[in-house]
Design a protein around this motif. Structure first.
Motif, short mmCIF file in Angstrom:
data_model
loop_
_atom_site.label_atom_id
_atom_site.label_comp_id
_atom_site.label_asym_id
_atom_site.label_seq_id
_atom_site.Cartn_x
_atom_site.Cartn_y
_atom_site.Cartn_z
N GLU A 16 7.51 2.61 -0.86
CA GLU A 16 6.99 1.65 0.11
C GLU A 16 6.62 0.32 -0.54
O GLU A 16 6.21 0.28 -1.70
CB GLU A 16 5.77 2.22 0.82
CG GLU A 16 6.05 3.49 1.61
CD GLU A 16 4.88 3.87 2.49
OE1 GLU A 16 4.43 3.04 3.30
OE2 GLU A 16 4.40 5.02 2.36
N GLY A 17 6.74 -0.73 0.26
CA GLY A 17 6.34 -2.06 -0.18
C GLY A 17 7.52 -2.86 -0.71
O GLY A 17 8.49 -2.30 -1.24
N PRO A 18 7.46 -4.18 -0.58
CA PRO A 18 8.58 -5.04 -0.99
C PRO A 18 9.00 -4.86 -2.44
O PRO A 18 10.20 -4.78 -2.75
CB PRO A 18 8.03 -6.46 -0.75
CG PRO A 18 7.01 -6.29 0.32
CD PRO A 18 6.38 -4.96 0.07
N HIS A 19 8.03 -4.78 -3.37
CA HIS A 19 8.40 -4.70 -4.78
C HIS A 19 9.16 -3.41 -5.08
O HIS A 19 10.23 -3.44 -5.70
CB HIS A 19 7.14 -4.77 -5.66
CG HIS A 19 7.44 -4.69 -7.13
ND1 HIS A 19 7.96 -5.76 -7.84
CD2 HIS A 19 7.33 -3.67 -8.02
CE1 HIS A 19 8.16 -5.40 -9.10
NE2 HIS A 19 7.78 -4.13 -9.23
N PRO B 243 0.07 0.02 4.91
CA PRO B 243 1.53 -0.16 4.84
C PRO B 243 1.90 -1.62 4.64
O PRO B 243 1.21 -2.52 5.13
CB PRO B 243 2.01 0.36 6.20
CG PRO B 243 0.92 1.26 6.67
CD PRO B 243 -0.36 0.69 6.14
N ASN B 244 3.01 -1.82 3.92
CA ASN B 244 3.37 -3.18 3.53
C ASN B 244 4.85 -3.47 3.77
O ASN B 244 5.69 -3.23 2.91
CB ASN B 244 3.01 -3.40 2.07
CG ASN B 244 3.15 -4.86 1.64
OD1 ASN B 244 3.47 -5.72 2.45
ND2 ASN B 244 2.93 -5.11 0.38
N GLN B 245 5.19 -3.88 4.96
CA GLN B 245 6.47 -4.50 5.33
C GLN B 245 7.70 -3.59 5.34
O GLN B 245 8.55 -3.73 6.20
CB GLN B 245 6.75 -5.70 4.44
CG GLN B 245 5.80 -6.87 4.63
CD GLN B 245 6.29 -8.10 3.93
OE1 GLN B 245 6.64 -8.07 2.76
NE2 GLN B 245 6.32 -9.23 4.64
N VAL B 246 7.84 -2.69 4.38
CA VAL B 246 9.12 -1.97 4.28
C VAL B 246 8.92 -0.60 3.64
O VAL B 246 8.04 -0.41 2.80
CB VAL B 246 10.14 -2.81 3.47
CG1 VAL B 246 9.66 -3.03 2.04
CG2 VAL B 246 11.52 -2.19 3.49
N LEU B 247 9.77 0.33 4.06
CA LEU B 247 9.75 1.70 3.52
C LEU B 247 11.20 2.15 3.34
O LEU B 247 12.06 1.87 4.19
CB LEU B 247 9.01 2.62 4.48
CG LEU B 247 8.94 4.13 4.17
CD1 LEU B 247 7.65 4.73 4.76
CD2 LEU B 247 10.15 4.89 4.73
#
Length: 261
Positions: free
Chosen positions: A28-31, A85-89
């Motif tokens: 999860e998350g952009p990075h 949660p952060n933007q993308v999974l």
């Protein structure tokens, strides 16, 4: 948007038994997701993210023949294993590294029953930074694909070889082939680490957070070392008995790299 079945499937991957059953884990998350998209030999099954992330990064998915699924923040919360949660999974196939039982050149970290996922993830991240050959975990160590472990690696999970086995058997197999490879133990009582030379090819054992290194493994150690305490005697009683295992890993990796390219 995600279907009901997709939401159920992603949520199931929060649990170890379903990660093992399906053979997939979540990142999860952009990075983390961008690290996965740029990594070699990483099989991504699904990516779901907000409009903001997809508008900026959706083109990266084309290299994996993926069409990202748009979700809003509420839907992302429903499937996330994170408190924020952060933007993308992404749903990613479990990464498999071959354990050859022939030690790679360089430094190998052996982890004896590490139980905290954050510690394991941080050690893997350190291994990536310091160019450690591989990380070998005991069979009872925390699972590599635990969401907290994956998160703590900050993407290093996609690059550092991590395997699980019986560490006693692993060490004995290597020593049969090359009895000159030192087995260095991070102990409470041992020689000053900074007065000990760590040769180019060596193994370092880091023990369980509360029990340290098991007796079976301790018998195989050729160099018992400790990170010395440099504080004043007056402060000693107020100082933690030992460093956190991830902190200790940092010191050992840094000392190993001192003077080595």
């Amino acid at each position: 948007m995600l279907t009901v079945a997709q939401k159920k499937y992603i949520r199931s991957l929060h649990l170890k038994k379903f990660r093992q059953q399906h053979g997939f884990f979540i990142a999860e998350g952009p990075h983390l997701v961008e690290q996965a998209l740029h990594a070699q030999n990483v099989d991504i099954e699904l990516i779901t993210g907000t409009n903001e992330w997809i508008n900026q990064n959706g083109h990266l998915c084309s290299t994996h023949n993926l069409t990202p699924i748009v979700v809003n923040e509420k839907e992302l919360i429903q499937v996330s294993a994170q408190t924020q949660p952060n933007q993308v999974l992404a749903v990613i196939r479990n990464i498999s590294w071959n354990l050859t039982c022939i030690k790679s050149e360089g430094l190998t970290l052996l982890l004896d029953d590490i139980v905290d996922p954050g510690n394991l993830g941080t050690i893997i991240r350190l291994a990536d930074w310091f160019g450690v050959s591989e990380v070998v975990c005991s069979n009872n160590s925390v699972e590599l694909f635990n969401p907290k472990t994956v998160q703590a690696t900050m993407g290093s999970v996609f690059r550092v070889p991590v395997t699980y086995c019986n560490l006693v058997d692993y060490i004995n197999t290597i020593l049969v082939d090359d009895s000159q490879i030192p087995v260095v133990g991070a102990m409470m009582n041992g020689e000053n680490l900074f007065a000990t030379d760590l040769p180019r090819n060596c193994m370092v054992i880091l023990g369980n957070e509360s029990r340290g290194i098991s007796e079976e493994l301790a018998e195989l150690i050729t160099h018992r070392t400790t990170i010395p305490f440099f504080g004043s005697a007056a402060k000693a009683a107020q100082t933690a008995e030992s460093l956190n295992v991830a902190m200790a890993a940092t010191v050992y990796c840094s000392h190993y790299r001192n003077g080595k390219p």
